[in-house]
Design an enzyme around this catalytic site. Structure first.
Site, PDB file in Angstrom:
ATOM      1  CG  ASN A 248      -1.947   1.120   1.154  1.00 23.01           C
ATOM      2  OD1 ASN A 248      -2.863   1.070   0.353  1.00 23.01           O
ATOM      3  ND2 ASN A 248      -1.774   2.159   1.968  1.00 23.01           N
TER       4      ASN A 248
ATOM      5  CD  GLU B 105      -2.387   2.607  -3.095  1.00 20.33           C
ATOM      6  OE1 GLU B 105      -1.649   1.673  -2.683  1.00 20.33           O
ATOM      7  OE2 GLU B 105      -3.294   3.117  -2.414  1.00 20.33           O
TER       8      GLU B 105
ATOM      9  CG  ASP C  41      -4.628  19.248   6.163  1.00 13.86           C
ATOM     10  OD1 ASP C  41      -4.296  19.081   4.982  1.00 13.86           O
ATOM     11  OD2 ASP C  41      -4.781  18.306   6.956  1.00 13.86           O
TER      12      ASP C  41
HETATM   13  C1  LIG Z   1      -0.361  15.912  -0.707  1.00 13.84           C
HETATM   14  C2  LIG Z   1      -1.137  14.907   0.066  1.00 13.84           C
HETATM   15  C3  LIG Z   1      -0.958  14.786   1.420  1.00 13.84           C
HETATM   16  C4  LIG Z   1      -1.644  13.826   2.154  1.00 13.84           C
HETATM   17  N1  LIG Z   1      -1.405  13.682   3.482  1.00 13.84           N
HETATM   18  C5  LIG Z   1      -1.957  12.651   4.151  1.00 13.84           C
HETATM   19  C6  LIG Z   1      -1.639  12.426   5.522  1.00 13.84           C
HETATM   20  O1  LIG Z   1      -0.869  13.163   6.131  1.00 13.84           O
HETATM   21  N2  LIG Z   1      -2.198  11.363   6.123  1.00 13.84           N
HETATM   22  C7  LIG Z   1      -3.039  10.500   5.477  1.00 13.84           C
HETATM   23  O2  LIG Z   1      -3.478   9.519   6.076  1.00 13.84           O
HETATM   24  N3  LIG Z   1      -3.409  10.726   4.192  1.00 13.84           N
HETATM   25  C8  LIG Z   1      -2.869  11.770   3.519  1.00 13.84           C
HETATM   26  N4  LIG Z   1      -3.203  11.981   2.213  1.00 13.84           N
HETATM   27  C9  LIG Z   1      -4.241  11.168   1.576  1.00 13.84           C
HETATM   28  C10 LIG Z   1      -3.731   9.864   1.084  1.00 13.84           C
HETATM   29  O3  LIG Z   1      -2.515   9.875   0.398  1.00 13.84           O
HETATM   30  C11 LIG Z   1      -4.765   9.281   0.126  1.00 13.84           C
HETATM   31  O4  LIG Z   1      -6.044   9.479   0.558  1.00 13.84           O
HETATM   32  C12 LIG Z   1      -4.551   7.863  -0.093  1.00 13.84           C
HETATM   33  O5  LIG Z   1      -5.180   7.591  -1.269  1.00 13.84           O
HETATM   34  C13 LIG Z   1      -5.104   6.921   0.942  1.00 13.84           C
HETATM   35  O6  LIG Z   1      -4.843   5.672   0.368  1.00 13.84           O
HETATM   36  P1  LIG Z   1      -5.189   4.288   1.017  1.00 13.84           P
HETATM   37  O7  LIG Z   1      -6.646   4.339   1.336  1.00 13.84           O
HETATM   38  O8  LIG Z   1      -4.829   3.330  -0.087  1.00 13.84           O
HETATM   39  O9  LIG Z   1      -4.291   4.140   2.189  1.00 13.84           O
HETATM   40  C14 LIG Z   1      -2.557  12.968   1.488  1.00 13.84           C
HETATM   41  C15 LIG Z   1      -2.748  13.104   0.129  1.00 13.84           C
HETATM   42  C16 LIG Z   1      -2.049  14.051  -0.590  1.00 13.84           C
HETATM   43  C17 LIG Z   1      -2.263  14.151  -2.061  1.00 13.84           C
END
Ligand SMILES: Cc1cc2nc3c(=O)[nH]c(=O)nc-3n(C[C@H](O)[C@H](O)[C@H](O)COP(=O)(O)O)c2cc1C
Length: 445
Positions: free
Chosen positions: A139, A200, A246
């Site tokens: 992941n 991913e 944020d």
């Molecule tokens: C620039 C950016 C910063 C992010 N920061 C966080 C974070 O600090 N913590 C978090 O849990 N998700 C964060 N996200 C969201 C996750 O990367 C995103 O929702 C991801 O698709 C979750 O994937 P998963 O459900 O496969 O784990 C961020 C996304 C972006 C684009």
């Protein structure tokens, strides 16, 4: 295309700003990135660090198109294709990201930016965390990391998503590789939430070839051409995370979050550290762009979807406009419900016909003004799971935020107020009348 190849391409196209003057990663650098929002910027002289710093590589749609060698209009179909048909990446034996190995970890050597005086500390914001879920495998996800000392961070790990569920299933520490300085396909794929078990990195590889290499101290694979890799562990110990500005450009809630400990750092010989300014264009686009294909996919299941835009005014996260080809009186309402299924954090959506330019908010507002009646065309969903980023939602620690959702069906109403169907000619009367074009020669003084 690696991050550094993209930087070179951006330079050739005249997009790159190069700052050679010495810049302090404490507050000063963030202000400059903000002033140059929308442009990639390379800092070659960073106070207190040997690394160069790049920011803004994803701060406009044209840079995604440039990195993928496509026109902007092809972004949506290409993302849909990569999400639908991921391609398993190859694993190579040696990689640029492991040219230098530092087993004595000292995070102070990295130019980690402090963005604002009110922040909880210096934050890594463009770090992509790769973990292995015991059941679903690899992941990849962004996690902001607040530096605690020269070896550890507090990580923001959103509840219920991939990294959180893997950590909850793991008794001891969860191995993690934090990759900094990634290609645009890797950044896009890391921002996606495909169904559980979909890798991913295979999505990134479907966008552009993304070979992987095994980590030196962890049973994980990382993109071979990234700039810096922090190999470590996510622990079950908690630390205060925040304050952090944020996506909403408001401070997020300060929480107790898992601590991450770093055991080994590998990097390129002349590594470029990647920064990402919280709340600004790059953050917004990386959040919103990967939701357009998922909304499109769901809406396409119920009617003909033409296009989707997650709009900048809704922080590229909470608002979307969906364009459909209406073939049934209820298509607009069906599209609203489907759009909410396609992006769980979506709060407000407007559905329009194919004659409305969804990239012009003036045009979208015109559709609302001329085609929408709140008592018939508004859908309100109360007390739904919503975005943790929305300050106006109801927040309970450890639980998903709750919110109301609203969908506006601003398509031409096929039914009259009495419920009978309008004829095609009556529906045509909702269309804008065009004056037609005239050659301007000889008209202007
Ligand atoms: C620039 C950016 C910063 C992010 N920061 C966080 C974070 O600090 N913590 C978090 O849990 N998700 C964060 N996200 C969201 C996750 O990367 C995103 O929702 C991801 O698709 C979750 O994937 P998963 O459900 O496969 O784990 C961020 C996304 C972006 C684009």
């Amino acid at each position: 295309m690696s991050l550094r190849s993209f930087i070179e391409k951006a330079r050739q196209h005249g997009y790159l700003v190069i700052v050679d003057k010495e810049i302090n990663p404490y507050l000063e650098m963030a202000r400059i990135i903000n002033a140059l929002d929308g442009r990639p910027v390379l800092f070659t002289n960073v106070r207190g660090s040997d690394y160069r710093v790049v920011a803004g590589v994803c701060s406009a749609r044209k840079y995604f198109a440039l990195a993928l060698d496509i026109e902007e209009a092809q972004l949506l179909p290409i993302l849909i294709e990569a999400l639908t048909n991921p391609v398993e990446p190859e694993v190579v034996a040696s990689a640029p990201c492991q040219e230098v190995v530092e087993r004595e970890v000292d995070l102070d050597k990295l130019p980690i930016l402090t963005h604002l005086p009110g922040d909880g500390g210096p934050y890594i914001t463009a770090g992509v965390a790769i973990i292995k879920d015991p059941d679903y495998g690899r992941n990849m996800c962004f996690h902001r990391l607040m530096k605690l000392d020269e070896r550890s961070f507090a990580a923001r790990i959103v509840e219920g998503r991939g990294t959180d569920t893997a950590l909850q299933k793991t008794e001891g520490d969860l191995e993690v590789a934090i990759c900094i300085g990634n290609s645009i396909p890797v950044l896009l794929a890391a921002a996606m939430s495909p169904p559980k078990g979909v890798d991913e990195l295979a999505i990134a590889n479907a966008l552009r070839s993304t070979p992987l290499v095994k980590c030196l101290t962890k049973d994980l694979e990382v993109p071979a051409d990234c700039e810096i890799v922090l190999e470590g562990r996510i622990t079950h110990r908690l630390a205060t995370e925040g304050p952090f500005l944020d996506l909403t450009e408001t401070y997020d809630i300060v929480r107790q979050q898992p601590m991450v400990e770093i055991d080994c750092i590998t990097h390129r010989r002349d590594a470029i550290y990647q920064a990402l300014l919280p709340g600004k264009s790059e953050h917004k686009l990386l959040m919103g762009l990967p939701r357009e294909p998922t909304i499109y996919a769901e809406v396409s299941k119920v009617c003909e979807c033409r296009d989707v835009l997650v709009t900048p005014g809704g922080m590229s996260w909470l608002h979307a406009v969906v364009q459909i080809v209406k073939r049934h009186p209820n298509d607009g309402k069906r599209a609203i419900e489907a759009a909410f299924r396609g992006h769980g954090s979506l709060k407000h959506v407007v559905v329009v016909d194919e004659d409305i330019n969804i990239r012009s908010m003036r045009d979208v507002e015109w559709a609302i003004a001329t085609r929408f009646q709140a008592d018939r065309d508004l859908i309100v969903l109360e007390d739904r799971p919503g975005s943790s980023l929305d300050p106006s939602a109801t927040h309970v620690p450890g639980q998903k935020a709750r919110t109301s959702k609203m969908g506006l069906d601003a398509t031409i109403p096929w039914r009259k107020p009495d419920g009978t169907l309008r004829t095609e000619a009556e529906r045509e009367a909702f269309k804008r009348v065009d004056y037609g074009e005239v050659a301007p020669e000889g008209l202007a003084p």
